[in-house]
Scaffold this active site. Structure first.
Site: not given
Ligand code: SAH
Length: 223
Positions: A58-60, A65, A89, A144-145, A218
């Site tokens: 989802t977009i938060s 934001h 997004s 991977d964040g 995740t």
């Molecule tokens: N800031 C974004 C939020 C998107 S929702 C917005 O407002 O559009 C959260 C996002 O985290 C998703 O896009 C999902 O794919 C990402 N995400 C989940 N786990 C992640 C990980 N381990 N590493 C990188 N991105 C991850």
């Protein structure tokens, strides 16, 4: 308040966020006004609620934001390096780039290639966004964040847009001194925003803020 800020235009949405006390800085107001949320949210872009963007993401909500920008603001100077983890997004990445103009660099990281592609596509919808990509002031990267992105650091500010299982030390390590991490953390099924500051002397101070609901940070889905 958060859910009462919807409008029929981008400017109207941002104004309502401000009049409801969810934006207090003029810099954040300007930065959000100049990014049309309709380029990033496929439905109901001017409602103050999260919207699906595909890939189970989802977009938060705009008020989240706004809150992240307000919190990170003291660290968003005109040549700051910023990491936006879970960039989805790409909307917040764009706003963060506006807040670090003219020379700041913002790296958006997502672990789903389709969302990295979507963020690039969304940002390309406006001439300003296109310029940010061409100049490499904004880069979207698949990674991977939870590990951060050490190649682009150290960072003045790190934003995490998904709920972490812990206050990942790798992210704190990638902060400058001083620098600030804004991260939702889940403990006992409850999520809270944590604001973690690395001070000039390298010491770390963590503050638990308010309760939130984010999708989890995740493992990447298998492709
Ligand atoms: N800031 C974004 C939020 C998107 S929702 C917005 O407002 O559009 C959260 C996002 O985290 C998703 O896009 C999902 O794919 C990402 N995400 C989940 N786990 C992640 C990980 N381990 N590493 C990188 N991105 C991850």
């Amino acid at each position: 308040m958060a859910w009462m800020s919807g409008s029929t235009s981008n400017a109207g949405l941002v104004k309502k966020l401000a009049s409801n006390g969810l934006i207090s800085s003029d810099r954040v107001l300007q930065a959000m006004t100049s990014v049309d949320r309709a380029h990033y949210a496929p439905s109901s872009p001017y409602q103050d609620s999260p919207q699906p963007i595909g890939f189970k993401a989802t977009i938060s909500a705009p008020h989240m934001h706004a809150s992240a920008c307000e919190s990170l603001l003291p660290f968003l100077n005109s040549e700051a390096r910023v990491l936006d983890i879970g960039s989805g997004s790409g909307y917040l990445t764009h706003v963060l780039a506006n807040l670090t103009a003219p020379d700041g660099v913002v790296i958006g990281v997502d672990h789903i290639q389709g969302l990295v592609d979507l963020a690039n596509k969304n940002m390309g919808k406006s001439p300003e966004g296109k310029k940010l990509l061409e100049s490499k002031r904004v880069q979207f990267i698949k990674a991977d964040g939870r590990l951060g992105y050490p190649e682009g650091g150290p960072y003045d500010a790190i934003h995490v847009g998904a709920a972490a299982a812990s206050k990942h030390q790798a992210l704190i390590d990638q902060l400058k001194s001083p620098g600030r991490l804004f991260v939702p953390v889940e403990e006992n099924y409850l999520q809270h925003i944590w604001v973690i500051d690395k001070k000039e002397d390298g010491s770390v101070e963590s503050k638990k803020m308010y309760g939130v609901q984010y999708v989890p940070l995740t493992d990447a889905p298998s492709e």
